[in-house]
Design an enzyme around this catalytic site. Structure first.
Site, PDB file in Angstrom:
ATOM      1  CE  LYS A 110      -1.779   9.024  -4.549  1.00 16.90           C
ATOM      2  NZ  LYS A 110      -2.009  10.283  -5.501  1.00 16.90           N
ATOM      3  CG  MET A 117      -7.168   7.285   6.851  1.00 11.30           C
ATOM      4  SD  MET A 117      -7.515   5.850   6.380  1.00 11.30           S
ATOM      5  CE  MET A 117      -7.764   5.366   7.900  1.00 11.30           C
ATOM      6  CG  ASP A 127      -2.327  -1.012   1.516  1.00  8.74           C
ATOM      7  OD1 ASP A 127      -2.050  -1.284  -0.489  1.00  8.74           O
ATOM      8  OD2 ASP A 127      -2.852  -0.826   2.054  1.00  8.74           O
TER       9      ASP A 127
END
Lengths: 254, 254
Positions: A55, A169, A33
């Site tokens: 991504k 995030m 990743d």
């Protein structure tokens, strides 16, 4: 002959587990990743095939769709290859490892999880922030900031409690989340620690409070810690430098 | 010349980080909690002094008081020794590492945190249980079961949500917590995974539900996972055995 779902830890290759180190050193194929540090990928053996699926683990903008990655792992595993699926942090903390494990089990492909140090806890720890602290914080809630409404619903009952919030995030949604928490009764003076690119040479730390979180400058990816423990953030430079340790050879036997 | 606050991971020495492995191999003194696996302590170098401070990290029954341990670390560190303070799981997840770090900083003793794989996440992961799963669980709340009232207050807003609860040190209080959650509107059919002595040869797993948690047999120490993801628990024997990997030499340079 197995697919290993491996946590790469927060960045620094020293924070890989011994088992992660070992399976990387024997993998035929490594599926990576974007959130995995280049220094970790470099630990794969010289002739391993590296597949960068971009991504996928971050912010929902998939270079390769999760479905395509899962299918790829099943195909590679079915070919009798030793496959390492390398994810930043821990594979089961917002890493979609659960979906991949289920698909591999359904297909009868041997699979094993190798837990890693999650960035949600390891990055604050390296910056001096404990998510629990006797008399201060007795629990912690970890969330993705992807859906601010979901975050606010989950946090609703925690205003004024001793729960530490850890957001991953959430750089893009931090303003909305801060406004929602303030509206739900959180104190504007609640400490907030912002740690960007944790456990890498590009790490940046900043201490603010909930009233100023929306306007704070912070690069993604970041870990955002909200609660009294955040005030313990050690600014870069205040941290004792890591002394040079002698080189030792560690025999990593199977 | 530094005190390292080191996470030993959930049990299996393979789940130590490379950095933990390295500092253990050079420590003059290793100060150990009861929850640390003997196989991890055995990684200390042959002439290291091992100080076992007993039950300090578990259930509040301290063989040596936390204050005495903290004072000991300051004294040892002040003597210019390389000290490893070894804790089960992660030092900052109910490990009292925050208190020890603060005392060392106050005394001017160089100290560094080495995060570890917390049992709260690593033990469920090894048993096939992801604390987050797309569409099923979008956040997780980790608590000590030491004070059931505090647990119930923290969980109050999470009935019927997609938050996974992870309880440590809750074997003694599981009946009271289960009754409280049911009274707060949690469904009796909510899945509960019980994993005792995780990541050790004595590991035991059991799947139950919230309605039966109070009467379930479970040995301490255990990790208790409450929520839909708990149903993914893989019973012992269903897990693919770990294939024998070749012995490799990994050069762990400083």
């Amino acid at each position: 002959l197995t697919v290993y779902l491996v946590g790469a830890g927060p960045g620094d290759p020293d924070l890989l587990t011994v088992r992660a180190h070992r399976v990387l050193s024997v993998a035929d194929v490594v599926v990576v990743d974007r959130l995995v540090d280049d220094r970790v990928v470099a630990l794969a053996r010289p002739h391993a095939r590296i597949i960068d699926v971009g991504k996928t683990a971050y912010a929902g903008a998939a270079a390769t769709s999760q479905e395509a990655i899962t299918a790829m792992l099943v195909v590679l595993g079915s070919q009798g290859l030793t496959v390492v699926r390398l994810k930043g942090g821990d594979p089961f903390v917002f890493g979609r490892g659960g979906e991949e494990l289920a698909a591999l089990r359904d297909a009868g492909v041997p699979a094993e999880v190798v837990p890693g140090v999650t960035s949600a806890l390891g990055v604050p720890a390296l910056a001096g922030v404990p998510v629990t602290l006797r008399g201060v914080a007795s629990s912690f809630l970890v969330m993705s900031g992807h859906d601010p409404d979901e975050v606010l619903a989950a946090c609703a009952g925690h205003a004024g409690t001793s729960t530490t919030l850890v957001l991953l995030m959430a750089v893009a949604t931090r303003r909305r989340i801060a406004e929602g928490l303030l509206a739900a009764g959180w104190e504007p003076k609640t400490s907030v620690a912002l740690i960007s690119r944790g456990a890498t040479p590009q790490e940046r730390r900043a201490l603010t409070d909930l009233g100023h979180l929306g306007g704070a400058l912070v690069d993604a990816p970041a870990v955002i810690v909200i609660g009294a423990v955040a005030s313990l953030l050690e600014q870069r430079g205040a941290v004792a430098s890591i002394p040079s340790l002698p080189t030792v050879r560690v025999d990593i036997a199977s």
